[in-house]
Structure formats: structure tokens, C-alpha cells
Design a protein around this motif. Structure first.
Motif, short mmCIF file in Angstrom:
data_model
loop_
_atom_site.label_atom_id
_atom_site.label_comp_id
_atom_site.label_asym_id
_atom_site.label_seq_id
_atom_site.Cartn_x
_atom_site.Cartn_y
_atom_site.Cartn_z
N TYR A 172 5.49 8.74 -3.09
CA TYR A 172 6.34 9.23 -4.18
C TYR A 172 7.30 10.26 -3.62
N LYS A 173 8.45 10.42 -4.27
CA LYS A 173 9.44 11.40 -3.78
C LYS A 173 9.13 12.79 -4.34
N ILE A 174 9.19 13.78 -3.47
CA ILE A 174 8.95 15.16 -3.89
C ILE A 174 10.00 15.55 -4.92
N GLU A 200 -4.62 9.91 -2.11
CA GLU A 200 -4.22 9.19 -3.32
C GLU A 200 -2.72 9.01 -3.47
N ARG A 201 -1.98 10.00 -2.94
CA ARG A 201 -0.52 9.97 -3.06
C ARG A 201 0.06 10.49 -1.75
N ILE A 202 1.23 9.98 -1.37
CA ILE A 202 1.85 10.42 -0.12
C ILE A 202 3.27 10.92 -0.43
N PRO A 203 3.52 12.22 -0.29
CA PRO A 203 4.84 12.74 -0.63
C PRO A 203 5.91 12.38 0.39
N TRP A 252 0.84 -1.21 0.00
CA TRP A 252 0.00 0.00 0.00
C TRP A 252 0.87 1.26 0.00
N TYR A 253 1.85 1.31 0.93
CA TYR A 253 2.73 2.49 0.98
C TYR A 253 3.54 2.58 -0.33
#
Ligand SMILES: Cc1ncc(C[n+]2csc(CCOP(=O)(O)OP(=O)(O)O)c2C)c(N)n1
Length: 286
Positions: A214-216, A237-240, A208-209
Motif C-alpha cells: 500500500y502507498k504511505i 500483513e501490509r508492506i508500505p 501477493w505483493y
């Protein structure tokens, strides 16, 4: 290959736990930091994550549940030359210790805080924590969490925290680099770390992670507070991952009139001064 920061304390974590990646990242960051072991102190509260200091060969202090930050702040104030790092869980820091989280950021005590954010109370077997997703159902909350999650990075930015970042336990090198930057940062520095709990959180897994994180981009201007705030609110939806926000202001130690000068242990206590203080105290009514 071993690390000079290994201890021989038996590890109590489940095999495959995200805590191992965080532990390796802490040791890597310590190796790169280049300070002596006696110049570093790791402070924690209570929980599975809070056992991390047992596995690192530096000075350690285990506080009460939620009380790692007050102990760390006291250590830093009494000896500002120490590198003070707090490692603990999301329940410990954002739940029980929430008040200390807010006010140590506000004061800007020079501490690096690494939060193992597994979105669950792991040690106490699976209750929802402040960062559990709404609707998440665990072994002790079968109908799902009703409340919305606490957004640690957005709260930290709102309070003016000077270094706000997110790491991921499965990316050890990347997280170690964030940790090193946080330790070197002058002021309160937060690194919230996505940490899969393979036993009690079957939703926020490595898969899941891995899908969400995603990388900033390098173009992100970390001094832009509003952009940082928008990134901090991304979650559905996305985790920076990376450094969201960076800004420098005076630390509590620099501003406090009693702290500059020699550390407490090196100060001379004159009996006459103490006697005078006691005399005034006994003469003061109330
Ligand atoms: C005052 C107090 N309340 C409750 C507890 C029980 N307790 C111990 S650890 C813990 C939760 C820890 O969760 P978290 O910080 O998320 O860490 P994890 O175990 O998931 O790494 C709780 C509720 C306690 N020890 N002290």
C-alpha cells in the motif's frame, strides 16, 4: 516507444520478470534527470538484477559479487560531479555485500542504491536470500527457511541513512519518481524495490505483493525517525511503499579533506611531490 537510454544488448531475463519494470523505471528517471549520458555511471555486482546496467546507455561498471558499493564509492570520490547509481539484487547487496551496505550508509557517500528485492537468489536458481520470508520453501530449500529476514529499510534508518524508500516493480511511474528523488538526494539514498521473480519465488508473486503493498499516506512526516522505523518494520500483513524517511547530513565527499577541488583526473601530478613521497616511504622503517 523507445527510450534514448535503450541499448541493443540482448536481454537475458525471463519473460514477465519484475526486473523489466525496474529497468523501465530507471530509464524514465534518467530521462527526467536531464543529465548527459557521460555524466552518469551505473554500477552493479553479480546476479540477474546486476545485469541491468547492460541495458542502459550510460557508463557502466560490473563489480564482483557483493562489491558494487566499494566500486561506486571510489567512482564518486574520484569524480564527485558524476551521478553514481548502483542497481543490484538483495542477495548481492544485503548478503555478500552486507558489510559494504552498512558502512557506505554510515559514511554517507552520495550514491543512489536501487535494490531489486525478489527475496531469492535468482541467477543461482533459487536459494533463499537474506530477505526471504521465514518458512519460505524454494526448489533448493524444500523444508523452508529457518532464519528471520534481514529488514533493509529498518537497518538503513537505524544507521541514519538520509533517504529510505520502497518501490514496486509493477508500478513503474511511482518507482521512477522514487528513483529520481533518490538520485537528486544529496547523500546515500536507498530504494528497495519489490520485484517478483516468476521462476524461483512462487510465494512473493505479483498477486501477493499486489495484495500486501500500500502507498504511505501523504500526511506521513518523513522526518520523524521513529514513525519511519515503525513503517520499516511493517511486513507480515501490509508492506508500505513510498518515502519512509528523509533527513539531510553532510556527505562523505563534503567532509573528506582530500576530495573537494578538481576531480582526480584533472589534478596535476608534480614529479617532485611523488619523488618526495617515495623518498619518505623508503626512509620510513616497517
Ligand atoms: C563470491 C561469489 N559467491 C557466489 C557467487 C555465485 N552467485 C552469482 S549470482 C548469485 C546470487 C545473486 O542473487 P541476487 O543478488 O539476489 O540477484 P538475482 O539473481 O536474484 O537478481 C550468487 C550466489 C559468485 N558469483 N561469487
Amino acid at each position: 516507444m523507445g527510450s534514448p537510454f535503450d541499448t541493443d544488448v540482448e536481454n537475458a531475463w525471463c519473460q514477465g520478470c519484475g526486473n523489466f519494470g525496474i529497468l523501465n523505471a530507471v530509464k524514465k528517471a534518467m530521462e527526467k534527470l536531464g543529465r548527459e549520458k557521460h555524466e552518469i555511471v551505473l554500477v552493479s555486482g553479480i546476479g540477474q538484477a546486476a545485469k541491468l546496467p547492460h541495458y542502459v546507455d550510460v557508463n557502466v561498471f560490473d563489480g564482483l559479487h557483493g562489491r558494487a558499493l566499494p566500486a561506486a564509492a571510489a567512482i564518486k570520490m574520484s569524480n564527485p560531479a558524476m551521478t553514481v547509481v548502483v542497481t543490484s539484487g538483495d542477495g548481492d547487496i544485503y548478503g555478500e555485500g552486507g558489510n559494504h551496505f552498512l558502512h557506505n550508509i554510515r559514511r554517507n557517500v552520495d550514491i543512489a542504491l536501487f535494490v531489486h528485492d525478489n527475496q531469492v537468489y535468482g541467477l543461482t536458481k533459487g536459494q533463499p536470500s537474506p530477505t526471504s520470508d521465514a518458512g519460505w520453501a524454494g526448489s533448493l530449500n524444500r523444508t523452508g527457511v529457518i532464519s528471520g529476514p534481514f529488514p533493509p529499510l529498518a537497518v538503513a534508518i537505524a544507521l541514519g541513512c538520509g533517504f529510505v524508500a520502497r518501490g514496486y516493480a509493477a508500478d513503474v511511474e511511482f518507482t521512477a519518481d522514487l528513483m529520481l528523488q533518490a538520485i537528486r538526494f544529496k547523500g546515500f539514498a536507498l530504494v528497495d524495490i519489490l520485484q517478483p521473480c516468476i521462476t524461483y519465488n512462487k510465494k512473493n508473486t505479483y498477486q501477493w505483493y499486489g495484495r500486501m503493498a500500500y502507498k504511505i499516506l501523504p500526511e506521513h512526516d518523513a522526518t520523524d525517525r521513529m514513525k519511519a522505523f515503525a513503517l520499516a518494520l511493517e511486513w507480515e500483513e501490509r508492506i508500505p511503499l513510498g518515502v519512509l524517511y528523509r533527513s539531510v547530513r553532510s556527505t562523505f565527499e563534503e567532509m573528506h579533506p582530500a576530495i573537494p577541488g578538481p576531480p582526480l583526473h584533472a589534478r596535476e601530478t608534480l614529479p617532485a611531490t611523488v619523488q618526495e613521497m617515495l623518498r619518505k616511504r623508503t626512509l620510513t622503517p616497517g
